[in-house]
Design a protein around this motif. Sequence first.
Motif, PDB file in Angstrom:
ATOM      1  N   THR A 119       0.833  -1.205   0.000  1.00  0.00           N
ATOM      2  CA  THR A 119       0.000   0.000   0.000  1.00  0.00           C
ATOM      3  C   THR A 119       0.863   1.248   0.000  1.00  0.00           C
ATOM      4  O   THR A 119       2.037   1.219   0.393  1.00  0.00           O
ATOM      5  N   SER A 120       0.284   2.355  -0.464  1.00  0.00           N
ATOM      6  CA  SER A 120       0.917   3.669  -0.411  1.00  0.00           C
ATOM      7  C   SER A 120       2.345   3.650  -0.952  1.00  0.00           C
ATOM      8  O   SER A 120       3.311   3.449  -0.227  1.00  0.00           O
ATOM      9  N   LEU A 121       2.496   3.857  -2.239  1.00  0.00           N
ATOM     10  CA  LEU A 121       3.794   3.781  -2.907  1.00  0.00           C
ATOM     11  C   LEU A 121       4.793   4.788  -2.344  1.00  0.00           C
ATOM     12  O   LEU A 121       4.455   5.934  -2.050  1.00  0.00           O
ATOM     13  N   THR A 122       6.036   4.345  -2.216  1.00  0.00           N
ATOM     14  CA  THR A 122       7.106   5.245  -1.782  1.00  0.00           C
ATOM     15  C   THR A 122       7.529   6.143  -2.943  1.00  0.00           C
ATOM     16  O   THR A 122       7.193   5.893  -4.103  1.00  0.00           O
ATOM     17  N   GLU A 123       8.301   7.162  -2.637  1.00  0.00           N
ATOM     18  CA  GLU A 123       8.765   8.050  -3.700  1.00  0.00           C
ATOM     19  C   GLU A 123       9.664   7.315  -4.683  1.00  0.00           C
ATOM     20  O   GLU A 123       9.620   7.559  -5.891  1.00  0.00           O
ATOM     21  N   ALA A 124      10.477   6.382  -4.182  1.00  0.00           N
ATOM     22  CA  ALA A 124      11.334   5.599  -5.076  1.00  0.00           C
ATOM     23  C   ALA A 124      10.491   4.737  -6.013  1.00  0.00           C
ATOM     24  O   ALA A 124      10.808   4.591  -7.205  1.00  0.00           O
ATOM     25  N   GLU A 125       9.409   4.160  -5.490  1.00  0.00           N
ATOM     26  CA  GLU A 125       8.524   3.350  -6.328  1.00  0.00           C
ATOM     27  C   GLU A 125       7.810   4.217  -7.371  1.00  0.00           C
ATOM     28  O   GLU A 125       7.683   3.836  -8.536  1.00  0.00           O
ATOM     29  N   LEU A 126       7.369   5.392  -6.950  1.00  0.00           N
ATOM     30  CA  LEU A 126       6.718   6.307  -7.887  1.00  0.00           C
ATOM     31  C   LEU A 126       7.690   6.761  -8.971  1.00  0.00           C
ATOM     32  O   LEU A 126       7.313   6.885 -10.148  1.00  0.00           O
ATOM     33  N   ALA A 127       8.948   6.977  -8.611  1.00  0.00           N
ATOM     34  CA  ALA A 127       9.950   7.373  -9.601  1.00  0.00           C
ATOM     35  C   ALA A 127      10.170   6.254 -10.619  1.00  0.00           C
ATOM     36  O   ALA A 127      10.372   6.513 -11.815  1.00  0.00           O
TER      37      ALA A 127
END
Length: 299
Positions: A119-127
């Motif tokens: 749940t709730s993607l991290t900034e690294a995952e979003l990048a």
Amino acid sequence: MRAPRVVVAGSANMDLVATAPVLPRPGETVLGRDFAMVPGGKGANQAIAAARAGGSCAFLGAIGSDSFGVTLKARLAASGVDSAHARVVYGASGVALVVVDGEGENSIVVTPGANAAFTSLTEAELATVRGADVLVAQLEIPVETVTEAALAARAAGVRVLLNAAPARTVPTELLDAVDLLVVNEGEARTISGRGRDHPEALLSLVPRAVVTLGDQGAWYCDRDGTVVRVPAFKVDTVDSTAAGDAFTGALAVAWGEGRELVDAVRWACAAGAACVRRLGASVSLPQRAEIDTIFGTPA
């Protein structure tokens, strides 16, 4: 040609696969033949399928801290998938209980385990999502996570392929971010309320859609008025468990390479045909050369 960058946000499961002459009915015990533990899950399968089909693929998901989790991550890495962002959470990994009958048909029960904690993607995952050519997602992880990934991809100009499986109601916010929807007949009915013979029902929700038909091939339709039946390639079926995942992973790669979508769907049908010739999920996903060989034969 640069390999297309495919990012898969989805599930990873250990598949516990039994073969039997027939699928058991409710309350019935059937004597089986063989048993195998095979790394799977729609997300991991589609990531491996994309990597073997020639894509540069990264996997975003969650695996457990158990021995299954160790095996799942090792299978992704051994298959050429970037699993650096695969989360490890305390507890059990996802598990799928699979029974395959003598005709290659299957019955599957999935317990999500660690996948429910993605749940709730991290900034690294979003990048990672923003750096893709194509984002691929399914519905074996929380739909809020799928929506977050799809919205991030859409904002970055990344194409979004949603394999809306297993069948469930899909939020409008997610559908609005989808560029290409891939469903089977049952999933098409769940999402649109109508079957494969009514593409306008799907096209009221998304701009492009593929309805897979198993050994009958697939339909492709879009809002430009294209409605095309793509026939299946004829092969001897051993196990259909991961055929849809082989199809979706190959479709993402072909689309990322810039192929016209009707041609991409036909190539994906060849990937599905190559897959069903072997038992198991991730172990049966075909290499690019196998797909090309079947693709070059008459359907």
